[in-house]
Design a protein around this motif. Structure first.
Motif, mmCIF file in Angstrom:
data_model
loop_
_atom_site.group_PDB
_atom_site.id
_atom_site.type_symbol
_atom_site.label_atom_id
_atom_site.label_comp_id
_atom_site.label_asym_id
_atom_site.label_seq_id
_atom_site.Cartn_x
_atom_site.Cartn_y
_atom_site.Cartn_z
ATOM 1 N N UNK A 118 -9.279 10.095 9.426
ATOM 2 C CA UNK A 118 -8.266 9.288 7.982
ATOM 3 C C UNK A 118 -7.881 9.697 7.200
ATOM 4 N N UNK A 119 -7.694 11.087 7.233
ATOM 5 C CA UNK A 119 -7.027 11.978 6.783
ATOM 6 C C UNK A 119 -5.704 12.198 6.629
ATOM 7 N N UNK A 120 -4.499 12.957 6.461
ATOM 8 C CA UNK A 120 -3.884 13.793 6.091
ATOM 9 C C UNK A 120 -3.206 12.927 4.768
ATOM 10 N N UNK A 121 -1.810 13.009 4.266
ATOM 11 C CA UNK A 121 -1.691 12.563 2.819
ATOM 12 C C UNK A 121 -0.518 11.191 3.013
ATOM 13 N N UNK A 122 -0.342 10.685 4.407
ATOM 14 C CA UNK A 122 0.485 9.843 4.477
ATOM 15 C C UNK A 122 -0.811 8.907 3.926
ATOM 16 N N UNK A 123 -1.725 9.054 4.434
ATOM 17 C CA UNK A 123 -3.452 8.351 3.825
ATOM 18 C C UNK A 123 -4.059 8.037 2.770
ATOM 19 N N UNK A 124 -2.907 8.790 2.192
ATOM 20 C CA UNK A 124 -4.235 9.180 0.639
ATOM 21 C C UNK A 124 -3.359 9.387 0.210
ATOM 22 N N UNK A 125 -1.630 9.322 -0.355
ATOM 23 C CA UNK A 125 -1.189 9.570 -1.188
ATOM 24 C C UNK A 125 0.171 8.044 -0.854
ATOM 25 N N UNK A 126 0.482 8.587 0.129
ATOM 26 C CA UNK A 126 1.775 7.391 0.666
ATOM 27 C C UNK A 126 1.523 5.691 0.213
ATOM 28 N N UNK A 127 0.220 5.905 0.793
ATOM 29 C CA UNK A 127 -0.502 4.322 0.500
ATOM 30 C C UNK A 127 -0.648 3.808 -0.806
ATOM 31 N N UNK A 128 -1.054 4.699 -2.328
ATOM 32 C CA UNK A 128 -0.482 4.877 -3.871
ATOM 33 C C UNK A 128 0.554 4.818 -3.455
ATOM 34 N N UNK A 129 1.368 5.301 -3.373
ATOM 35 C CA UNK A 129 3.109 5.385 -3.745
ATOM 36 C C UNK A 129 3.438 4.038 -3.595
ATOM 37 N N UNK A 130 3.683 4.146 -1.994
ATOM 38 C CA UNK A 130 3.989 2.158 -1.519
ATOM 39 C C UNK A 130 3.730 1.581 -1.894
ATOM 40 N N UNK A 131 2.331 1.347 -3.102
ATOM 41 C CA UNK A 131 1.518 -0.112 -3.350
ATOM 42 C C UNK A 131 2.574 0.000 -4.854
ATOM 43 N N UNK A 132 2.588 0.924 -5.497
ATOM 44 C CA UNK A 132 3.529 1.402 -6.996
ATOM 45 C C UNK A 132 4.561 0.601 -6.786
ATOM 46 N N UNK A 133 5.105 1.169 -5.417
ATOM 47 C CA UNK A 133 6.797 0.652 -5.392
ATOM 48 C C UNK A 133 6.751 -0.604 -5.203
ATOM 49 N N UNK A 134 5.692 -1.323 -4.181
ATOM 50 C CA UNK A 134 6.119 -2.584 -3.460
ATOM 51 C C UNK A 134 5.801 -3.632 -4.627
ATOM 52 N N UNK A 135 4.493 -3.127 -5.628
ATOM 53 C CA UNK A 135 4.299 -3.588 -6.638
ATOM 54 C C UNK A 135 4.960 -4.554 -8.159
ATOM 55 N N UNK A 136 6.205 -3.022 -7.820
ATOM 56 C CA UNK A 136 7.936 -3.304 -8.927
ATOM 57 C C UNK A 136 8.936 -4.368 -8.729
ATOM 58 N N UNK A 137 8.540 -3.745 -6.927
ATOM 59 C CA UNK A 137 10.341 -4.475 -6.597
ATOM 60 C C UNK A 137 9.752 -5.592 -5.376
ATOM 61 N N UNK A 138 8.646 -5.709 -5.010
ATOM 62 C CA UNK A 138 8.115 -6.573 -4.173
ATOM 63 C C UNK A 138 7.584 -5.758 -2.687
ATOM 64 N N UNK A 139 7.053 -6.933 -2.111
ATOM 65 C CA UNK A 139 6.385 -6.402 -0.511
ATOM 66 C C UNK A 139 7.265 -6.377 0.337
ATOM 67 N N UNK A 140 8.024 -7.051 0.580
ATOM 68 C CA UNK A 140 8.993 -6.782 2.050
ATOM 69 C C UNK A 140 9.079 -5.749 1.949
#
Length: 378
Positions: free
Chosen positions: A172-194
């Motif tokens: 479960x390592x890698x920067x996508x798993x441990x950084x991108x997961x948060x930033x994607x969640x931040x962005x979708x929480x603001x503009x939408x999950x689509x």
């Protein structure tokens, strides 16, 4: 005071202890903790006043009979404990990444939905006060229709951090798993999950890391960096995951007529020059959030210039009274999750639906397959 919710925690490190504290603050009873090493779990559980401490997850499920399990181990160790917890009828709170692959994450989502248990996926930095403020401003039309988002972060991590789960795809390592997961969640929480389409490139610019015994708490791994990296007796582990990534995405938003264009740029091993930031651009303005997860000062551009905005009083009043942004976000998310389990009305929060989609998207990015429609994934 407990309210009848019994929680079993899997993991004894920073996340396990943090999850336990968050559930206690939400009124639940922590009935057990499971870890890999007997003396470690006994010490942590004893210090936290948790009655059951053990190394056998199946046994703990049977003995503790939890209503909820909290999984706080590295992502590669999530699948089987979560599968067993779902089979036992427990609701599941799972830290990111959900698993090591989109396939296993989708299987857990399916099992949870069939069992009728509630799930929560802790890509939780969407709960920082500044992100919640941005979410409100965008929803209220402060920037018009959102058009673009820019997420920039450079961590300059030490290349000599001891080899461990963060270096291994299977764990479960890698920067996508441990950084991108948060930033994607931040962005979708603001503009939408689509999330509609993604395009990505990744790079392993680390190569290898020293193998050192004794690292238990992920947050203290820097203190185990060997003093003599030229020691001929030192052993090395080979990394097989990305330490940098560039991702483009198109997200369909109820707030905009056209898909929102998003850039996610992260360099795990390179130094930053200016501030890390997240910026939401729109047809009538922009919102700048300082920091790699946008947890710093929020500034609004209304067409004439930038203005630093104070945090609204009601958002400030909802910030959990604990130290650390990570801990505050866990407390906020756990509060909503436990309220939902009790049957109270809560705002939507990330579940295995989002966790499985995010994991499938990460698989697409790692494949570097060009623009890919991801609407059917997860």
């Amino acid at each position: 005071m407990g309210d009848g919710l019994r929680v079993l925690v899997h993991g004894t490190g920073f996340a396990g202890q943090g999850h336990a504290a968050a559930f206690r603050a939400a009124g639940a009873e922590i009935v057990g903790m499971v870890g890999r090493t007997a003396h470690v779990v006994e010490e942590v559980a004893g210090r936290m006043g948790i009655p059951h401490a053990g190394t056998d997850w199946a046994e703990a499920l049977e003995v503790c009979k939890p209503d909820v399990v909290s999984v706080a181990t590295p992502g590669g160790a999530h699948f089987e404990p979560i599968r067993q917890a779902i089979a036992a009828g427990a609701h599941v709170f799972c830290d990111k990444p959900m698993t090591e692959s989109g396939e296993t994450a989708a299987e857990l989502r399916r099992l949870a939905e069939e069992a009728g248990v509630k799930t929560c996926y802790a890509a939780s930095f969407r709960y920082t006060p500044s992100v919640l403020h941005a979410q409100r401003l965008v929803a209220d039309g402060a920037i018009g229709e959102p058009t673009e988002v820019e997420c920039m972060s450079h961590f300059n991590l030490e290349r000599e951090i001891p080899f461990g789960w963060s270096h291994q795809k299977s764990a479960g390592g890698g920067r996508l798993n441990n950084n991108f997961t948060h930033t994607l969640s931040i962005v979708t929480s603001v503009v939408g999950e689509g999330v509609r389409e993604v395009f990505g490139d990744v790079r392993d610019d680390l190569g290898r890391a020293p193998i050192v015994e004794g690292v238990h708490d992920f947050t203290k791994r820097r203190s185990f960096i060997p003093k003599d990296l030229d020691d001929p007796s030192l052993k090395w582990g080979e990394s097989d995951v990305e330490w940098s990534y560039t991702v483009l995405a198109r997200i369909e938003s109820a707030l905009a007529r056209q898909p929102v264009s998003v850039l996610f740029k992260h360099g795990g091993l390179v130094p930053r020059f200016g501030d890390d930031h997240i910026v939401f651009y729109g047809t009538e303005g922009a919102i700048h959030l300082k920091g790699h997860y946008g947890s710093g000062q929020l500034s609004l551009h209304d067409g004439s210039g930038w203005t630093d905005l104070p945090l609204p009083d009601d958002i400030a009043a909802e910030v959990p009274d604990v130290e650390g942004e990570t801990e505050q976000c866990w407390h906020r998310l756990v509060r909503d999750f436990t309220r939902d389990i009790r049957g109270e009305a809560v705002a939507p929060y990330p579940t295995f639906r989002e966790g499985a989609r995010y994991q499938a998207i990460i698989d697409v990015i790692r494949a570097s397959a060009g623009w890919t429609d991801v609407r059917h994934l997860g």
